[in-house]
Design an enzyme around this catalytic site. Sequence first.
Site, PDB file in Angstrom:
ATOM      1  N   SER A  19       0.832  -1.216   0.000  1.00 41.62           N
ATOM      2  CA  SER A  19       0.000   0.000   0.000  1.00 41.62           C
ATOM      3  C   SER A  19       0.864   1.263   0.000  1.00 41.62           C
ATOM      4  O   SER A  19       0.461   2.292  -0.556  1.00 41.62           O
ATOM      5  CB  SER A  19      -0.978   0.004   1.179  1.00 41.62           C
ATOM      6  OG  SER A  19      -0.294   0.123   2.397  1.00 41.62           O
ATOM      7  N   MET A  21      10.637  -7.005   4.242  1.00 43.71           N
ATOM      8  CA  MET A  21      10.820  -7.694   5.510  1.00 43.71           C
ATOM      9  C   MET A  21      12.184  -8.389   5.641  1.00 43.71           C
ATOM     10  O   MET A  21      12.372  -9.218   6.516  1.00 43.71           O
ATOM     11  CB  MET A  21       9.698  -8.733   5.708  1.00 43.71           C
ATOM     12  CG  MET A  21       8.314  -8.118   5.745  1.00 43.71           C
ATOM     13  SD  MET A  21       8.186  -6.721   6.899  1.00 43.71           S
ATOM     14  CE  MET A  21       8.184  -7.619   8.456  1.00 43.71           C
ATOM     15  N   ASN A  81      13.525   4.149   4.773  1.00 47.81           N
ATOM     16  CA  ASN A  81      12.588   3.134   5.265  1.00 47.81           C
ATOM     17  C   ASN A  81      11.439   3.838   5.970  1.00 47.81           C
ATOM     18  O   ASN A  81      11.604   4.948   6.468  1.00 47.81           O
ATOM     19  CB  ASN A  81      13.304   2.202   6.259  1.00 47.81           C
ATOM     20  CG  ASN A  81      12.399   1.084   6.742  1.00 47.81           C
ATOM     21  OD1 ASN A  81      11.637   0.492   5.958  1.00 47.81           O
ATOM     22  ND2 ASN A  81      12.445   0.785   8.033  1.00 47.81           N
ATOM     23  N   HIS A  96       8.651   3.265   9.091  1.00 44.35           N
ATOM     24  CA  HIS A  96       8.420   2.423  10.263  1.00 44.35           C
ATOM     25  C   HIS A  96       7.167   2.925  10.984  1.00 44.35           C
ATOM     26  O   HIS A  96       7.024   4.126  11.208  1.00 44.35           O
ATOM     27  CB  HIS A  96       9.645   2.487  11.187  1.00 44.35           C
ATOM     28  CG  HIS A  96       9.529   1.565  12.348  1.00 44.35           C
ATOM     29  ND1 HIS A  96       9.783   0.209  12.242  1.00 44.35           N
ATOM     30  CD2 HIS A  96       9.151   1.787  13.630  1.00 44.35           C
ATOM     31  CE1 HIS A  96       9.580  -0.362  13.423  1.00 44.35           C
ATOM     32  NE2 HIS A  96       9.194   0.571  14.273  1.00 44.35           N
TER      33      HIS A  96
HETATM   34  C1  GRF Z   1       3.969  -0.545   6.838  1.00 48.19           C
HETATM   35  O1  GRF Z   1       3.216  -0.466   8.016  1.00 48.19           O
HETATM   36  C2  GRF Z   1       5.378  -0.060   7.067  1.00 48.19           C
HETATM   37  O2  GRF Z   1       5.461   0.930   8.062  1.00 48.19           O
HETATM   38  C3  GRF Z   1       6.082  -1.302   7.535  1.00 48.19           C
HETATM   39  O3  GRF Z   1       5.504  -2.342   6.784  1.00 48.19           O
HETATM   40  C4  GRF Z   1       4.180  -1.985   6.407  1.00 48.19           C
HETATM   41  C5  GRF Z   1       4.088  -2.163   4.912  1.00 48.19           C
HETATM   42  O4  GRF Z   1       2.786  -2.051   4.427  1.00 48.19           O
HETATM   43  N1  GRF Z   1       7.509  -1.172   7.356  1.00 48.19           N
HETATM   44  P1  GRF Z   1       2.521  -2.031   2.861  1.00 48.19           P
HETATM   45  O5  GRF Z   1       3.122  -3.304   2.274  1.00 48.19           O
HETATM   46  O6  GRF Z   1       3.153  -0.804   2.292  1.00 48.19           O
HETATM   47  O7  GRF Z   1       1.028  -2.008   2.726  1.00 48.19           O
END
Ligand code: GRF
Length: 193
Positions: A12, A89, A106, A108
Site C-alpha cells: 500500500s 521484511m 525506510n 516504520h
Molecule cells: C507498513 O506499516 C510499514 O510501516 C512497515 O511495513 C508496512 C508495509 O505495508 N515497514 P505495505 O506493504 O506498504 O502495505
Amino acid sequence: MKLAVFCSGRGSNFQAILDAVRRRRLRAEVAVMVCDNPRAYALERARRAGVPVFCFDSRRFADRADYEHLVTAVLRSQGVGLVVLAGFMRILTPVFVRAWRGRILNIHPSYLPEFKGAHAIRDAFRAGVRQTGVTVHWVTQALDAGPPVLRQRVPVRPSDTLETLEARIHRVEHRLYPAAIKRVIDGARKRAL
Ligand code: GRF
C-alpha cells in the site's frame, strides 16, 4: 530521480508513492519494484501500473549477499538514485547498506526511537500508550535507528482496536512517505544547483 521500491507484502505504501508520482506531487519515477515474495499483492499493483519488477525467492539463495549482488546490478542498470523500503521484511547486509549509504529510506509504523522492531503497532497498542506515530528514516546498519527524515504523531484513542489503530497509522504513512521522498529529492536538487 529514479526510485526502486522494495516490498514484501501488501504494497500500500508503494501504491501511495505511485499515486503521488502520477498526480505530479512527486517529481520522480518508480523505475523498478524489488520484491522477495513471489506471492506478494504488491506484485499485482506493479503489474497494473506497468512498473518493472525484480522478484526473487530468497529461499533459493544460500546467503543474502548473493541476491543483493543481483539486486545491485538491477538498480545500476535502471539508474536508480534512491532505494525506498516499503514493507520490505528482509534485513539488508552491511555491504549493501554501506554501498547505498545516504540513498536508502525506510518507513516504520512508530515514532522512532519508540517501538522498534517488526511488531511496532501491536507493541504500542499493548503498551497502552496514548500516542504512537510514523517515521521515515535513513537506513543505517543499526536496525530502525537511522536519522529521521520526517516523523508524525498518531493518537491512540480509548475506543481503538488493533485494527482501527493500524488503519489510522497506514493512512498517515501513505501521506508521510511521499512527503519525505519529496523532501529528500528537493534537498538533492538544491545541492546540485
Ligand atoms: C507498513 O506499516 C510499514 O510501516 C512497515 O511495513 C508496512 C508495509 O505495508 N515497514 P505495505 O506493504 O506498504 O502495505
